[in-house]
Write a protein that holds these residues in place. Structure first.
Motif, PDB file in Angstrom:
ATOM      1  N   CYS A 153       0.862  -1.186   0.000  1.00  0.00           N
ATOM      2  CA  CYS A 153       0.000   0.000   0.000  1.00  0.00           C
ATOM      3  C   CYS A 153       0.894   1.229   0.000  1.00  0.00           C
ATOM      4  N   THR A 208      -6.009   2.069 -15.063  1.00  0.00           N
ATOM      5  CA  THR A 208      -5.426   1.357 -13.920  1.00  0.00           C
ATOM      6  C   THR A 208      -6.423   1.348 -12.779  1.00  0.00           C
ATOM      7  N   HIS A 209      -6.169   0.489 -11.793  1.00  0.00           N
ATOM      8  CA  HIS A 209      -7.070   0.335 -10.655  1.00  0.00           C
ATOM      9  C   HIS A 209      -6.355   0.749  -9.371  1.00  0.00           C
ATOM     10  N   SER A 265      -5.104   0.258  -5.655  1.00  0.00           N
ATOM     11  CA  SER A 265      -4.623  -0.955  -4.992  1.00  0.00           C
ATOM     12  C   SER A 265      -3.991  -0.599  -3.652  1.00  0.00           C
ATOM     13  N   ASP A 298      -3.385  -2.980  -0.035  1.00  0.00           N
ATOM     14  CA  ASP A 298      -3.590  -4.192   0.754  1.00  0.00           C
ATOM     15  C   ASP A 298      -2.810  -4.096   2.054  1.00  0.00           C
ATOM     16  N   ASN A 330     -11.874   1.418  -4.180  1.00  0.00           N
ATOM     17  CA  ASN A 330     -11.250   0.094  -4.120  1.00  0.00           C
ATOM     18  C   ASN A 330     -10.907  -0.353  -5.531  1.00  0.00           C
ATOM     19  N   ASP A 331     -10.382  -1.582  -5.668  1.00  0.00           N
ATOM     20  CA  ASP A 331      -9.908  -2.047  -6.974  1.00  0.00           C
ATOM     21  C   ASP A 331     -11.038  -2.410  -7.924  1.00  0.00           C
TER      22      ASP A 331
END
Length: 984
Positions: free
Chosen positions: A769, A780-781, A783, A785, A804-805
């Protein structure tokens, strides 16, 4: 006073006319759809003091640093001239032209065209204006074949116009699409309206059909008729019909490579009686057709019978032959009687009789009656009878020669006689009979009396028989197996031979003579045995060759040969010692493969291989390779009660010789083991114990090893191994493996693995993260975690909006997000700075003045686009156009316009994610002759001075009297004269 009222407005009109008549001010032609609005631009140094004079209705206006623009409604078909005014001076004008695109473009023409004929295409353009900008095109297959442009006068409303074109149809038009195209050329803009397309089929009438069919057709039989059509176009559209009389036949058409159409029709001549029929072929192409006909003859074959007065006769007696026709349909037939291949009589009656005499010695005569159709003798039927002719026996030299030479045991006695019925023949010499069933021996020489007998009589002949004797036996002596490089002797023996001077002995190998010997006198009067030998060195080339002996007896021109049996030699070379290939370690109870390789053995296919484990034979599969190496493969099973050493042996044999090789293998048993953990789930920092055990049914030497997370922690050779360790690092699980292996070969092992779950608090790391996150819009997403066990859930939000993704990233999502990771052990938090980048949008170009400017005037083109990162700008400009760019390259600055500045200016806005572009056309026009401009200015100055004088005179006159310069509606004369001008 009256004079002032007239002169003053007159001079004002002259002044305005003088100014308006100057055609060299910057001008442009603007095209707009009728009853729609358009913006008119004015390039000016003083936008606050600039207005537009136009008779068109104004809707909106706007201004910039050095330009002013007005939106007007184009609701008049007349060309409207608008003027840009600054301080009472015209600086630019616009001619606004209203237009209407065609409501429809239609095309009229025939879709089917016959080659060589003329046809007309008509294009109609509906409700179009103005006509002077219109061109109508007629196209064929996308290529223009005719066009028409229309000239003035200017039309005040929408019109319908038509254009026609006449052409001669050709094959090249076939399957072409014809269409009409109306083009309005509105300045530099070209507006096009298309008609629908008409696909055209061009055709050529074919030549008359050619029929191919058999001329004679038998009643009740099938027949085939072919119809050939040439020169028809397109050939695949030609349709064929075939009829017999008026009955249609089934036709199968075929188009050949040269465009010929061939139709094959099948029919059946099922008619009640013979006669003439008509075959017709008709070819169709679209609505046209051609036809050909020919006649065929339907016939019936005659039914014929033949009878003889008798079927058996003696030589010289007469026989009568009767030939009859019996048909169900009357017709014209001919008859012919043929005796022994020769025609004896013919005629056209229904019965024909012929009497003949058996005049020559022949056992039978073939008599044939043939009935045929008159006009075609090949259409016939025949009946044949055989007449038997009897006559007494007779000896001839060809059937029974007077002198007969025989070879003992090789040839047969032969004496036959001519006669019918076939006679029996007997030949004897002093009570001894001879015939073709008796084997000839040397004691059968002598003179024989032969008697032939049948029912008609007998005949006698003397035959002299001579018998020549040959040797009955020849033998060969040779060993069949020869070792390469050694000497061997071949011996040939000829037994019981007479007359040695006519004997020759040959020794052959593979059919080739390798040794021979001929014998000479003196003449020997008794039988003897002779022997001939030959010594040679065996080689591989002798292998599988056939050796034999041959004795030749030459009696004058007659040559008699006696051959011995053949001996097939086998040449061999002893191979090298075998080489064994087998795995060194073999597990108890498993299958294994052993290979034995033998080289240099010849012939390799005669090498035999045997494989043994200890003394137990294995099944061997031999293979001979291209290099003549013999490889034997054996499959075994290590089914032994316990581990230990075993011996693998390979034995190679070639005829009576052999060689052997042996190797030792180890039979092993894999360990049976188990792994247990004191517990399977712990927290970070807690201890756990791993226990590893071996339990084999056969004792043996084994090693144990405990591996934690890929690293060996403990090992030993005992049967149980324990290890206690602490979960000291953040990992969701630890793999703990126990491996048991055979000492001496650690690759022979078995393992058991347990997974230890390690629980710990969540934690944000930079790799899972990151603190700063750059995203690309829609590509793009997001990300983020968290590390933890059990796996934590993560939520990130900014101002109540969650990300969120699974969310599609948009440019408005940039900001600071707070992320929180939670599991059963606790939680962790982190702030993330999110930046969303995106590619540039399509640029907007702003022109500081009209894109059509006069030479010497300035012009700026500014390009603006939104993007992240901020886009950079680049330009594609006309060749040799000298320009200046703004510091950020977004603006092209033309200080003094020249003709080289005319052309297309393309702005490209680009960042790391992509780019967009936009174009602007610039036109530079000439300012005209400078002297002419000075003259115009001088004229204007003079008119102004004259106007001042007139105004002063009127003012002076006003002091002495009264005057009225208003019209009936209250407007001044000047206003009335300038009522076509409106200011902003």
């Amino acid at each position: 006073m009256k004079t002032c009222q007239i002169l003053f407005p007159l001079f004002m009109v002259m002044l305005v006319y003088q100014v308006r008549s100057e055609d060299k001010i910057p001008s442009s032609q603007v095209f707009a759809p009728f009853e729609e609005t358009v913006w008119l631009n004015c390039s000016t140094p003083d936008p606050d003091d600039t207005h537009l004079e136009s008779r068109l209705k104004k809707r909106n206006n706007t201004k910039g640093p050095n330009w002013s623009a007005v939106e007007v409604l184009v609701d008049d078909w007349e060309i409207s001239t608008s003027y840009c005014m600054t301080n009472g001076k015209e600086i630019m004008k616009h001619d606004t032209v209203a237009y209407a695109l065609p409501s429809n473009v239609s095309i009229e023409m025939e879709p089917k065209l016959e080659e060589g004929k003329e046809y007309k295409i008509t294009c109609t353009v509906h409700k179009v204006a103005p006509l002077e900008y219109l061109t109508v095109y007629i196209t064929r297959g996308g290529e223009v074949i005719s066009n028409k442009s229309y000239a003035g006068p200017h039309v005040r409303d929408r019109k319908n116009v038509s254009h026609s074109y006449t052409f001669t149809a050709s094959r090249s038009d076939n399957l072409m699409n014809f269409s009409c195209e109306a083009v309005l050329q509105l300045g530099s803009e070209r507006r096009t309206v298309m008609s629908s397309e008409i696909p055209v089929w061009t055709y050529t009438l074919p030549d008359p059909p050619v029929i191919s069919v058999q001329e004679w057709i038998e009643i009740g039989t099938s027949f085939t008729a072919e119809c050939l059509v040439t020169n028809g176009f397109p050939p695949r559209d030609v349709r064929l019909s075939v009829f017999i009389d008026d009955t249609p036949l089934r036709v199968i058409p075929v188009v050949t490579d040269d465009g010929t159409v061939k139709g094959t029709a099948y029919g059946n001549a099922s008619y009640p009686r013979p006669g003439l029929r008509t075959i017709r072929c008709k070819s169709h192409l679209h609505i046209l057709s051609t036809e050909t006909a020919m006649n065929v003859t339907i016939y019936e074959l005659p039914t014929v019978s033949l009878s003889l007065s008798r079927n058996i006769t003696d030589l010289g007696e007469d026989v009568t032959a009767i030939c009859d026709i019996d048909n169900k349909h009357p017709g014209a037939y001919g008859l012919s009687i043929i005796v022994d291949g020769k025609e004896e009589q013919n005629g056209t009656m229904f019965t024909l009789t012929r009497t003949l005499t058996a005049s020559r010695r022949t056992p039978h005569l073939d008599i044939t009656c043939t009935a045929y159709v008159i006009g075609n003798s090949s259409l016939s039927r025949s009946a044949t009878q055989t007449l038997q002719v009897h006559y007494p026996p007779e000896f001839t030299e060809d059937l029974c020669p007077s002198t007969l030479t025989l070879v003992e045991g090789k040839t047969q006695f032969s004496c036959q006689a001519d006669g019918n019925p076939e006679p029996t023949v007997e030949c004897s010499n002093n009570g001894s009979y001879i015939n073709d069933m008796v084997t000839v021996t040397k004691d059968m020489s002598g003179s024989y009396t032969c008697i032939a007998t049948n029912q008609k009589g007998n005949a006698t002949k003397e035959v002299n028989v001579m018998v020549q004797s040959l040797t009955p036996d020849i033998t060969i002596d040779l060993k069949p197996q020869l070792e390469e490089g050694k000497e061997y002797t071949i011996s040939c023996s000829v037994h019981e031979v007479v007359l040695l001077e006519v004997v020759s002995i040959f020794i052959t190998r593979g059919g080739e003579v390798i040794r021979n010997n001929s014998y000479t006198g003196p003449h020997v009067r008794d039988r003897q045995t002779v022997r001939h030998s030959y010594t040679f060195i065996a080689s591989r080339s002798d292998n599988l060759k056939n050796f034999s002996c041959e004795a030749v007896l030459q009696f004058g021109s007659e040559r008699h040969t006696v051959t011995s049996s053949e001996i097939t030699a086998q040449t061999y070379t002893l191979p090298y010692a075998p080489v064994i290939s087998v795995q060194e370690w073999i597990e108890i109870g498993t299958s294994f493969t052993a290979e034995c390789l033998v080289t240099n053995g010849f012939p390799p296919r005669d090498v035999r291989l045997s494989l043994f484990i200890d003394d137990t034979p294995l099944h061997v599969i031999p293979v001979v390779t291209d290099e003549e190496t013999v490889k034997g493969t054996a499959y075994g099973n290590a089914s032994y009660p316990r581990p230990g050493l075993r011996t693998i042996r390979c034995k190679s044999e070639l005829f009576t010789s052999s060689r052997e090789t042996a190797v030792t293998v180890k039979i092993y048993e894999l360990p049976t083991m188990s792994l247990a953990l004191s517990r399977n789930i712990i927290d970070l920092g807690e201890d756990v114990t791993a226990t590893c055990d071996i339990a084999n049914k056969h004792p043996g030497a084994y090693g144990l090893s405990i591996i934690v997370d890929g690293q060996e922690e403990q090992n030993g050779t005992m049967f149980t191994l324990n290890h206690t360790f602490t979960a000291s690092r953040r990992t969701p699980h630890l793999d703990i493996t126990c491996t048991a292996y055979v000492i001496g070969n650690s690759s022979l092992s078995r393992s058991s693995t347990q997974t230890l779950q390690v629980h710990y608090l969540p934690e944000f790391t930079e790799n899972l993260c990151p603190s700063t996150l750059v995203l690309i819009e829609r590509k793009t997403h997001f990300s983020c975690d968290g590390d933890g066990n059990p796996e934590p859930t993560v939520e990130c939000s900014a101002n109540g909006s969650y990300i969120n993704d699974m969310v599609t990233v948009t440019r408005d999502m940039s900001g600071i997000y707070k992320c929180e990771a939670t599991n059963q052990k606790g939680q962790a938090q982190k702030d993330i700075n999110v930046t969303v980048q995106y590619e540039p949008v399509k640029p907007i170009l702003t022109v500081s003045s009209n894109a059509t400017i006069t030479k010497g005037n300035p012009l700026n083109i500014t390009c603006r686009s939104d993007g992240s990162p901020a886009p950079t700008y680049s330009w594609q400009i006309p060749n040799n156009a000298g320009v200046t760019y703004s510091p950020d390259n977004s603006t092209v600055i033309i200080h003094t316009a020249t003709s080289s500045h005319s052309g297309t200016y393309t702005c490209v806005a680009r960042n790391v994610h992509g780019g967009e572009s936009e174009k602007q056309e610039v036109t530079v026009v000439s300012a005209g002759n400078m002297c002419w401009i000075i003259g115009i200015v001088a004229g204007v100055v003079m008119l102004v001075i004259l106007a001042i004088v007139v105004a002063y005179w009127c003012h002076w006159e006003k002091k002495t009297g009264s005057y009225d310069v208003t019209g009936p509606d209250g407007d001044t004369a000047t206003q009335r004269l300038l009522n076509n001008t409106t200011s902003v």
